[in-house]
Design a protein around this motif. Structure first.
Motif, PDB file in Angstrom:
ATOM      1  N   PHE A  40       0.823  -1.205   0.000  1.00  0.00           N
ATOM      2  CA  PHE A  40       0.000   0.000   0.000  1.00  0.00           C
ATOM      3  C   PHE A  40       0.864   1.266   0.000  1.00  0.00           C
ATOM      4  CE2 PHE A  40      -2.023   3.468   2.272  1.00  0.00           C
ATOM      5  CZ  PHE A  40      -3.123   3.681   1.464  1.00  0.00           C
ATOM      6  N   ASN A  41       1.901   1.293   0.824  1.00  0.00           N
ATOM      7  CA  ASN A  41       2.776   2.472   0.869  1.00  0.00           C
ATOM      8  C   ASN A  41       3.426   2.733  -0.482  1.00  0.00           C
ATOM      9  OD1 ASN A  41       2.192   3.071   3.531  1.00  0.00           O
ATOM     10  ND2 ASN A  41       3.943   1.962   4.335  1.00  0.00           N
ATOM     11  N   TYR A  42       3.899   1.678  -1.123  1.00  0.00           N
ATOM     12  CA  TYR A  42       4.488   1.811  -2.460  1.00  0.00           C
ATOM     13  C   TYR A  42       3.470   2.408  -3.429  1.00  0.00           C
ATOM     14  CZ  TYR A  42       5.780   0.091  -7.130  1.00  0.00           C
ATOM     15  OH  TYR A  42       6.042  -0.030  -8.472  1.00  0.00           O
ATOM     16  N   LEU A  43       2.267   1.860  -3.439  1.00  0.00           N
ATOM     17  CA  LEU A  43       1.239   2.357  -4.353  1.00  0.00           C
ATOM     18  C   LEU A  43       0.813   3.776  -4.006  1.00  0.00           C
ATOM     19  CD1 LEU A  43      -0.802  -0.937  -4.690  1.00  0.00           C
ATOM     20  CD2 LEU A  43       0.534   0.192  -6.497  1.00  0.00           C
ATOM     21  N   GLU A  53      -6.971   5.544  -4.716  1.00  0.00           N
ATOM     22  CA  GLU A  53      -6.393   4.863  -5.876  1.00  0.00           C
ATOM     23  C   GLU A  53      -5.417   3.777  -5.432  1.00  0.00           C
ATOM     24  OE1 GLU A  53      -4.597   6.139 -10.204  1.00  0.00           O
ATOM     25  OE2 GLU A  53      -4.394   7.542  -8.535  1.00  0.00           O
ATOM     26  N   ALA A  54      -4.606   4.076  -4.429  1.00  0.00           N
ATOM     27  CA  ALA A  54      -3.659   3.083  -3.911  1.00  0.00           C
ATOM     28  C   ALA A  54      -4.403   1.878  -3.341  1.00  0.00           C
ATOM     29  CB  ALA A  54      -2.759   3.714  -2.847  1.00  0.00           C
ATOM     30  N   GLU A  55      -5.483   2.119  -2.610  1.00  0.00           N
ATOM     31  CA  GLU A  55      -6.272   1.019  -2.044  1.00  0.00           C
ATOM     32  C   GLU A  55      -6.874   0.151  -3.140  1.00  0.00           C
ATOM     33  OE1 GLU A  55      -9.171   2.733   0.591  1.00  0.00           O
ATOM     34  OE2 GLU A  55      -7.637   3.398   2.006  1.00  0.00           O
ATOM     35  N   ASP A  56      -7.412   0.801  -4.176  1.00  0.00           N
ATOM     36  CA  ASP A  56      -8.022   0.048  -5.281  1.00  0.00           C
ATOM     37  C   ASP A  56      -7.007  -0.861  -5.966  1.00  0.00           C
ATOM     38  OD1 ASP A  56     -10.430   1.293  -4.768  1.00  0.00           O
ATOM     39  OD2 ASP A  56     -10.265   2.721  -6.444  1.00  0.00           O
ATOM     40  N   ILE A  57      -5.825  -0.327  -6.221  1.00  0.00           N
ATOM     41  CA  ILE A  57      -4.814  -1.129  -6.917  1.00  0.00           C
ATOM     42  C   ILE A  57      -4.260  -2.211  -6.000  1.00  0.00           C
ATOM     43  CG2 ILE A  57      -2.577  -1.079  -8.078  1.00  0.00           C
ATOM     44  CD1 ILE A  57      -3.404   1.672  -9.182  1.00  0.00           C
ATOM     45  N   TRP A  62      -4.041  -8.128  -4.866  1.00  0.00           N
ATOM     46  CA  TRP A  62      -4.291  -9.346  -4.094  1.00  0.00           C
ATOM     47  C   TRP A  62      -5.275 -10.264  -4.803  1.00  0.00           C
ATOM     48  CZ3 TRP A  62      -0.945 -10.921  -0.806  1.00  0.00           C
ATOM     49  CH2 TRP A  62      -0.174 -10.009  -0.082  1.00  0.00           C
ATOM     50  N   ILE A  63      -6.276  -9.692  -5.450  1.00  0.00           N
ATOM     51  CA  ILE A  63      -7.220 -10.507  -6.218  1.00  0.00           C
ATOM     52  C   ILE A  63      -6.487 -11.228  -7.347  1.00  0.00           C
ATOM     53  CG2 ILE A  63      -9.183 -10.383  -7.817  1.00  0.00           C
ATOM     54  CD1 ILE A  63     -10.282  -8.120  -5.968  1.00  0.00           C
ATOM     55  N   ARG A  64      -5.613 -10.503  -8.024  1.00  0.00           N
ATOM     56  CA  ARG A  64      -4.843 -11.112  -9.123  1.00  0.00           C
ATOM     57  C   ARG A  64      -3.929 -12.215  -8.594  1.00  0.00           C
ATOM     58  NH1 ARG A  64      -3.127  -8.701 -14.057  1.00  0.00           N
ATOM     59  NH2 ARG A  64      -5.252  -7.904 -13.992  1.00  0.00           N
ATOM     60  N   TRP A  90      -0.812  -0.910 -11.948  1.00  0.00           N
ATOM     61  CA  TRP A  90      -0.691   0.548 -11.905  1.00  0.00           C
ATOM     62  C   TRP A  90      -0.458   1.104 -13.313  1.00  0.00           C
ATOM     63  CZ3 TRP A  90      -1.509   4.796  -9.324  1.00  0.00           C
ATOM     64  CH2 TRP A  90      -0.855   5.954  -9.699  1.00  0.00           C
ATOM     65  N   LEU A  91       0.462   0.492 -14.035  1.00  0.00           N
ATOM     66  CA  LEU A  91       0.737   0.956 -15.393  1.00  0.00           C
ATOM     67  C   LEU A  91      -0.477   0.795 -16.301  1.00  0.00           C
ATOM     68  CD1 LEU A  91       4.379  -0.353 -15.900  1.00  0.00           C
ATOM     69  CD2 LEU A  91       3.649   2.025 -15.585  1.00  0.00           C
ATOM     70  N   ASP A  92      -1.209  -0.315 -16.136  1.00  0.00           N
ATOM     71  CA  ASP A  92      -2.430  -0.513 -16.920  1.00  0.00           C
ATOM     72  C   ASP A  92      -3.453   0.574 -16.614  1.00  0.00           C
ATOM     73  OD1 ASP A  92      -1.341  -2.783 -18.036  1.00  0.00           O
ATOM     74  OD2 ASP A  92      -2.538  -4.191 -16.833  1.00  0.00           O
ATOM     75  N   ALA A  93      -3.576   0.935 -15.344  1.00  0.00           N
ATOM     76  CA  ALA A  93      -4.556   1.939 -14.930  1.00  0.00           C
ATOM     77  C   ALA A  93      -4.151   3.348 -15.354  1.00  0.00           C
ATOM     78  CB  ALA A  93      -4.755   1.896 -13.413  1.00  0.00           C
ATOM     79  N   ARG A  94      -2.872   3.631 -15.310  1.00  0.00           N
ATOM     80  CA  ARG A  94      -2.396   4.996 -15.555  1.00  0.00           C
ATOM     81  C   ARG A  94      -1.680   5.180 -16.872  1.00  0.00           C
ATOM     82  NH1 ARG A  94      -2.519   8.346 -10.832  1.00  0.00           N
ATOM     83  NH2 ARG A  94      -1.618   9.868 -12.232  1.00  0.00           N
ATOM     84  N   GLY A  95      -1.238   4.104 -17.477  1.00  0.00           N
ATOM     85  CA  GLY A  95      -0.468   4.223 -18.692  1.00  0.00           C
ATOM     86  C   GLY A  95       0.856   4.903 -18.422  1.00  0.00           C
TER      87      GLY A  95
END
Length: 190
Positions: A40-43, A53-57, A62-64, A90-95
């Motif tokens: 979470f801290n990294y995100l 946004e960090a929580e969502d990712i 974890w789901i993945r 993260w990259l998929d979400a933000r490009g």
């Protein structure tokens, strides 16, 4: 009845192999407990303080991990595997836009526990923490990511290189430039 060691004593990779074999609940909870705060801290640093946004990712990560656990083979440290998934999501979400965006947010990721510190000490730490937070957000995204992985996720330079898909020397260079920049920013702020 077999005598198995407590889950808390097993390495991450063994816990993940248990999850892959279908023994999900307890090993997954142990892995979550060990790594979720750092993840979470990294995100949060990647999201520049956008905690939602960090929580969502983090949740998607974890789901993945759980949905793709059958594909897991312990070729790298579990933490590296976990952070690679998070980074890819993260990259998929933000490009690639995240690498260009550097506007600081006012919200700091993850407040620390103040414990029994005096009010003056707490105030001084908060002010210093805010200076560091602001300086970190002025770093280019790739340098900020390297610093977040090194110090907030406690990764080695080798693990960072594997996680972000660059060479060891590139990570060392990013950290060196980041520290030089941070030193300048902090000296200017004081």
């Amino acid at each position: 009845m077999t005598n198995t060691p407590p889950l808390a004593t097993l390495p991450d990779e063994d816990l993940m192999l248990l999850v892959a074999r279908g023994i999900v609940r307890e090993p997954a909870a142990e892995l979550f407990g060990r790594h979720n705060r750092a993840l979470f801290n990294y995100l949060a640093w990647l999201a520049q303080g956008n905690l939602g946004e960090a929580e969502d990712i983090a949740q998607s990560t974890w789901i993945r991990v759980l949905s793709r656990c059958g594909d897991y083979t312990p070729t790298a440290a579990f933490r590296t595997f976990l952070f690679q998934i998070a980074r890819n999501l993260w990259l998929d979400a933000r490009g690639s836009a995240w690498q260009r965006h550097s506007a600081p947010e006012e919200t700091a990721p993850e407040a620390s526990d103040e414990g029994d510190l005096s009010p003056d000490t707490v105030l001084a730490l908060q002010q210093d923490s805010q200076l560091v937070h602001t300086a970190l957000l002025t770093l280019p995204a790739q340098q900020r990511e390297a610093v977040a992985l090194r110090f907030f996720a406690d990764m080695s330079v080798d693990d960072i290189a594997t996680t972000v898909g660059v060479g060891f020397e590139t990570v060392k260079s990013r950290l060196r430039y980041a520290f030089r920049h941070l030193r300048t920013e902090l000296e200017r702020a004081t």
